[in-house]
Write a protein that holds these residues in place. Structure first.
Motif, mmCIF file in Angstrom:
data_model
loop_
_atom_site.group_PDB
_atom_site.id
_atom_site.type_symbol
_atom_site.label_atom_id
_atom_site.label_comp_id
_atom_site.label_asym_id
_atom_site.label_seq_id
_atom_site.Cartn_x
_atom_site.Cartn_y
_atom_site.Cartn_z
ATOM 1 N N GLY A 56 1.018 -1.031 -0.033
ATOM 2 C CA GLY A 56 -0.203 0.195 0.027
ATOM 3 C C GLY A 56 0.753 1.295 -0.025
ATOM 4 O O GLY A 56 0.350 2.566 -0.019
ATOM 5 N N ARG A 57 1.889 1.150 0.053
ATOM 6 C CA ARG A 57 2.868 2.157 -0.031
ATOM 7 C C ARG A 57 3.636 2.626 -1.201
ATOM 8 O O ARG A 57 4.039 1.550 -2.317
ATOM 9 N N GLU A 58 3.710 3.800 -1.867
ATOM 10 C CA GLU A 58 4.122 4.236 -3.043
ATOM 11 C C GLU A 58 5.464 3.874 -3.218
ATOM 12 O O GLU A 58 6.367 4.365 -2.397
ATOM 13 N N PRO A 59 5.910 3.040 -4.246
ATOM 14 C CA PRO A 59 7.156 2.575 -4.390
ATOM 15 C C PRO A 59 8.230 3.693 -4.872
ATOM 16 O O PRO A 59 7.719 4.612 -5.708
ATOM 17 N N GLU A 60 9.580 3.714 -4.459
ATOM 18 C CA GLU A 60 10.270 4.477 -5.096
ATOM 19 C C GLU A 60 11.589 3.778 -5.451
ATOM 20 O O GLU A 60 12.304 3.032 -4.401
ATOM 21 N N LEU A 61 11.999 3.811 -6.646
ATOM 22 C CA LEU A 61 13.200 2.870 -7.077
ATOM 23 C C LEU A 61 14.318 3.780 -6.918
ATOM 24 O O LEU A 61 14.447 5.046 -7.049
ATOM 25 N N LEU A 62 15.732 2.880 -6.706
ATOM 26 C CA LEU A 62 17.045 3.485 -6.502
ATOM 27 C C LEU A 62 17.464 3.792 -7.914
ATOM 28 O O LEU A 62 16.955 3.121 -8.925
ATOM 29 N N HIS A 63 18.574 4.655 -7.824
ATOM 30 C CA HIS A 63 19.376 4.817 -9.493
ATOM 31 C C HIS A 63 20.022 3.625 -9.556
ATOM 32 O O HIS A 63 20.851 3.299 -8.657
ATOM 33 N N ARG A 64 20.249 3.139 -10.541
ATOM 34 C CA ARG A 64 21.324 1.897 -10.861
ATOM 35 C C ARG A 64 21.930 2.190 -12.138
ATOM 36 O O ARG A 64 21.170 2.452 -13.112
ATOM 37 N N VAL A 65 23.190 2.034 -12.098
ATOM 38 C CA VAL A 65 24.021 2.210 -13.392
ATOM 39 C C VAL A 65 24.865 0.824 -13.439
ATOM 40 O O VAL A 65 25.545 0.636 -12.783
ATOM 41 N N HIS A 66 24.565 0.321 -14.767
ATOM 42 C CA HIS A 66 25.361 -1.135 -14.810
ATOM 43 C C HIS A 66 25.592 -2.070 -13.696
ATOM 44 O O HIS A 66 26.782 -2.335 -13.316
ATOM 45 N N PHE A 67 24.553 -2.228 -13.125
ATOM 46 C CA PHE A 67 24.631 -3.317 -11.964
ATOM 47 C C PHE A 67 24.110 -4.671 -12.466
ATOM 48 O O PHE A 67 23.297 -4.724 -13.583
ATOM 49 N N SER A 68 24.356 -5.563 -11.686
ATOM 50 C CA SER A 68 23.983 -7.026 -11.917
ATOM 51 C C SER A 68 22.807 -7.612 -11.344
ATOM 52 O O SER A 68 22.773 -7.408 -9.789
ATOM 53 N N ASP A 69 21.884 -7.878 -12.065
ATOM 54 C CA ASP A 69 20.729 -8.759 -11.451
ATOM 55 C C ASP A 69 20.235 -9.907 -12.175
ATOM 56 O O ASP A 69 19.635 -9.544 -13.354
ATOM 57 N N PRO A 70 20.998 -11.111 -12.074
ATOM 58 C CA PRO A 70 20.453 -12.084 -13.357
ATOM 59 C C PRO A 70 19.385 -12.328 -13.438
ATOM 60 O O PRO A 70 18.491 -12.455 -14.588
ATOM 61 N N LYS A 71 18.372 -12.424 -12.344
ATOM 62 C CA LYS A 71 16.812 -12.332 -12.632
ATOM 63 C C LYS A 71 16.502 -11.569 -13.681
ATOM 64 O O LYS A 71 15.499 -11.822 -14.395
ATOM 65 N N LEU A 100 6.186 -9.838 -13.498
ATOM 66 C CA LEU A 100 7.623 -10.307 -13.087
ATOM 67 C C LEU A 100 8.403 -9.205 -12.813
ATOM 68 O O LEU A 100 9.177 -9.266 -11.920
ATOM 69 N N LEU A 101 8.463 -8.472 -13.873
ATOM 70 C CA LEU A 101 9.644 -7.390 -13.638
ATOM 71 C C LEU A 101 9.360 -6.518 -12.619
ATOM 72 O O LEU A 101 10.103 -6.076 -12.039
ATOM 73 N N CYS A 102 7.937 -6.018 -12.491
ATOM 74 C CA CYS A 102 7.499 -5.135 -11.468
ATOM 75 C C CYS A 102 7.866 -5.745 -10.231
ATOM 76 O O CYS A 102 8.381 -5.067 -9.303
ATOM 77 N N LEU A 103 7.488 -7.154 -10.048
ATOM 78 C CA LEU A 103 7.862 -7.629 -8.720
ATOM 79 C C LEU A 103 9.496 -7.800 -8.453
ATOM 80 O O LEU A 103 9.564 -7.551 -7.043
ATOM 81 N N GLN A 104 10.216 -7.988 -9.366
ATOM 82 C CA GLN A 104 11.633 -7.970 -9.018
ATOM 83 C C GLN A 104 12.167 -6.420 -8.623
ATOM 84 O O GLN A 104 13.274 -6.430 -8.091
ATOM 85 N N LEU A 105 11.658 -5.494 -9.281
ATOM 86 C CA LEU A 105 11.954 -4.107 -8.967
ATOM 87 C C LEU A 105 11.518 -3.880 -7.699
ATOM 88 O O LEU A 105 12.463 -3.289 -6.913
ATOM 89 N N LEU A 106 10.541 -4.036 -7.247
ATOM 90 C CA LEU A 106 10.068 -3.780 -5.890
ATOM 91 C C LEU A 106 10.690 -4.703 -4.833
ATOM 92 O O LEU A 106 11.103 -4.185 -3.756
ATOM 93 N N ARG A 107 11.177 -5.902 -5.225
ATOM 94 C CA ARG A 107 11.811 -6.807 -4.130
ATOM 95 C C ARG A 107 13.262 -6.238 -3.876
ATOM 96 O O ARG A 107 14.002 -6.332 -3.019
#
Length: 229
Positions: A56-71, A100-107
């Motif tokens: 129920g809380r509005e998500p705020e994503l971090l800045h990411r530059v060339h990071f590794s997330d295999p999933k 699925l992309l949204c879930l991985q971003l949130l997690r």
């Protein structure tokens, strides 16, 4: 990458991901030759996913530059493959990949941890399964969108995918594929029909896409299946 007055940099390597949250105009500069794929994700979709997982809380994503997330990289690669495939069912498949992309971003990439705490897991009722499956059978050759199916039973797209799988044992995409292949198997008995025509009848834009899907489900190509009849 430059976001506002802040400049972020990192070495570019295969399999790396960069993204900037909404409200920031990013400027990218790459030294050398690189190949990239871009996904522009609307904030409304991300917010809807956050609502579904019970925070129920509005998500705020971090800045990411060339990071590794295999999933996340795997999900984006699958999206790119589906966009390039030309398969009439790709829209349905992409819809689920975007969730699925949204879930991985949130997690993994939210500024504040968002615990996933869904409510009780329930599948579709018998009447809901019948309504959805009947609609798919009657429109098997059409470009069926996931949202169309969710609307039939008044559920969000995200909830519908989970509930449908619990009720049937298949994803909506998987169930649709099996219905199309089952119809194709019947049509293949009529030897006056060309395989390319059968592909169009059951909803595939190309014979190659139909053959690949048929072989994945049946274990034989349409031609091999016909010869064994």
């Amino acid at each position: 990458m430059k976001i506002g007055r802040q400049t972020l940099s990192a070495p570019a390597r295969s399999g790396m991901i960069t993204f900037a949250p909404r409200g920031h105009e990013g400027f990218w500069r790459a030294d050398g030759s690189v190949e990239v794929s871009n996904v522009f994700l609307g904030h409304g979709r991300l917010l809807a996913c956050a609502d579904q997982v019970g925070n129920g809380r509005e998500p705020e994503l971090l800045h990411r530059v060339h990071f590794s997330d295999p999933k996340l990289f795997t999900i984006m690669t699958m999206i790119n493959d589906e966009i390039s495939s030309g398969d009439v069912m790709s829209h349905l498949y992409i819809e689920q990949l975007l969730d699925l992309l949204c879930l991985q971003l949130l997690r993994a990439h939210a500024a504040t941890s968002i615990p996933i705490s869904p409510g009780p897991r329930r599948g579709l009722s018998a009447w809901q399964v019948k309504r959805v499956t009947t609609y798919i059978r009657e429109n098997v050759a059409e470009d069926i969108r996931l949202q169309e199916l969710a609307d039939l039973v008044n559920l969000s797209r995200f909830h519908f995918c989970t509930a449908f799988r619990m009720a049937t044992g298949h994803t909506p995409y998987g169930w649709l594929t099996r219905q199309r292949i089952a119809h194709a198997k019947t049509l293949l008995k009529d030897r006056t029909l060309r395989i390319v025509d059968i592909a169009l009848i059951v909803g595939y834009e190309t014979q190659s896409a139909f053959s690949a899907s048929f072989r994945k489900v049946v274990g034989l190509t349409p031609s091999e299946f016909r010869r064994r009849l």
